[in-house]
Scaffold this active site. Sequence first.
Site, PDB file in Angstrom:
ATOM      1  N   THR A 328      32.575  32.539  -9.157  1.00 33.49           N
ATOM      2  CA  THR A 328      33.261  33.318  -8.122  1.00 33.49           C
ATOM      3  C   THR A 328      33.386  34.778  -8.544  1.00 33.49           C
ATOM      4  O   THR A 328      33.128  35.142  -9.695  1.00 33.49           O
ATOM      5  CB  THR A 328      34.676  32.763  -7.849  1.00 33.49           C
ATOM      6  OG1 THR A 328      35.489  33.023  -8.999  1.00 33.49           O
ATOM      7  CG2 THR A 328      34.658  31.267  -7.583  1.00 33.49           C
ATOM      8  N   CYS A 329      33.859  35.606  -7.594  1.00 30.09           N
ATOM      9  CA  CYS A 329      34.010  37.038  -7.870  1.00 30.09           C
ATOM     10  C   CYS A 329      35.321  37.354  -8.563  1.00 30.09           C
ATOM     11  O   CYS A 329      35.626  38.528  -8.806  1.00 30.09           O
ATOM     12  CB  CYS A 329      33.939  37.819  -6.570  1.00 30.09           C
ATOM     13  SG  CYS A 329      32.277  37.882  -5.936  1.00 30.09           S
ATOM     14  N   ASP A 330      36.145  36.329  -8.823  1.00 33.80           N
ATOM     15  CA  ASP A 330      37.463  36.589  -9.390  1.00 33.80           C
ATOM     16  C   ASP A 330      37.418  36.683 -10.919  1.00 33.80           C
ATOM     17  O   ASP A 330      36.763  35.865 -11.578  1.00 33.80           O
ATOM     18  CB  ASP A 330      38.413  35.454  -8.980  1.00 33.80           C
ATOM     19  CG  ASP A 330      39.854  35.793  -9.293  1.00 33.80           C
ATOM     20  OD1 ASP A 330      40.091  36.800  -9.986  1.00 33.80           O
ATOM     21  OD2 ASP A 330      40.729  35.063  -8.849  1.00 33.80           O
ATOM     22  N   GLY A 331      38.129  37.676 -11.450  1.00 31.55           N
ATOM     23  CA  GLY A 331      38.186  37.853 -12.902  1.00 31.55           C
ATOM     24  C   GLY A 331      38.881  36.712 -13.624  1.00 31.55           C
ATOM     25  O   GLY A 331      38.767  36.567 -14.849  1.00 31.55           O
ATOM     26  N   ASN A 368      36.125  31.086  -2.384  1.00 24.87           N
ATOM     27  CA  ASN A 368      34.987  32.010  -2.362  1.00 24.87           C
ATOM     28  C   ASN A 368      33.731  31.356  -1.765  1.00 24.87           C
ATOM     29  O   ASN A 368      32.614  31.817  -1.979  1.00 24.87           O
ATOM     30  CB  ASN A 368      34.682  32.492  -3.793  1.00 24.87           C
ATOM     31  CG  ASN A 368      34.257  33.947  -3.887  1.00 24.87           C
ATOM     32  OD1 ASN A 368      34.118  34.472  -4.985  1.00 24.87           O
ATOM     33  ND2 ASN A 368      34.056  34.626  -2.793  1.00 24.87           N
TER      34      ASN A 368
END
Length: 380
Positions: A328-331, A368
């Site tokens: 996903t794009c989450d840190g 996401n």
Amino acid sequence: MITTETLQHLAETHGTPLFVIDHDEIRSNYATFKNNLPRVQAYYAVKANPDPEIVKTLFEAGASFDISSIAEFETVFENIKDLSEQEQHDWIWKNIIYANPIKAEDTLRTLNKYKPLVTFDNREEISKIKECAPDAGVVLRLRVSNAGAMVELSSKFGAAHDEALELIFEAIDAGLHMEGLSFHVGSQTTNFENYMQAINMAALIFKEVAERGYDKMNLLDIGGGFPAPYDESVKPFSELAKRINNELDRLFPNGVDIVAEPGRFIAATAGTAVSKIIGKAVRHGKLCYYINDGVYHTFSGVIFDHCQYHFDAFKTGPTQICTVFGPTCDGLDVISMTEELPSDLARGDLLTSKNIGAYSNATSTYFNGFPPATIVHVNR
Ligand SMILES: *Cc1c(COP(=O)(O)O)cnc(C)c1O
């Protein structure tokens, strides 16, 4: 044990990310639990992995079930739906405990016709049960030491020793069927003292209740928490079982039914994740692999369960310490910052993660736009 060849073949057949459940391992863990704790009836804690096929395998093996929601009740009920109503009622009474100490009113109303066994740990819950499920059997959940457990539960649930007597007699005075005591020493408890202390506390309370003239408590529920062998530091289950058996025989010589609610111990070693490398980068001098499964999905236990998972590559070669990120794009989607993996893995190569059967796909999301891993059952 599922072989590497089998995993590779399954990944080719079904694609990745894959979540493989080995039912031989489920049956074997259940048998190990029963054989080592012969006095203890095992209620599988469905929340550890609520997959209906796991529940079915355990049902067929003779397990009982610890449930904490109506959906979990229905997953178990599916296995007895063809029995007569009377048989269903008998089976539920003997084999289900609703072990969530805080229950919604409509949940209690739905369950009441089955005369369920439910836990409670506070005064408010007594009046709620009296109003919504007056036919329930009740079990007081005690607050016990969770020291050293990977996941602690004692700040959310449990009545303290000095509140126990009052709550027990309040439930009795309210006309509820007071059946016994329960506790949970914390999940993945490697500190076996927690069990010893909790059993001793329960024995004291049984004695105090009997001295006050109530002799109908006949159930002790020693909860979950039995550790999965994630690494060599976890002492063998047989050692814990021996200590529990000794303490039960010493303090509860007869007359009291002993039950437990193992979740992780049954499910953890039965699950294997197979993921694919979808990207590779070097950041701040460190090699990073991006794979198609992550902490919003099968590796959700990294966040919710405080669990660290490790990877094996099918390929061999010189290794280095790498970071493994989810898709996903989450840190937040970081699975591990300290994995020793071959340096020359490429896009499309596969990684496996063992012992990931508990608190994993159970808490997977669609975040996401990435769906949960495909589940494959082997040795069903
Ligand atoms: C989560 C839970 C279990 C299962 O715990 P494990 O550590 O997975 O064995 C058992 N009982 C209750 C009440 C729980 O909340």
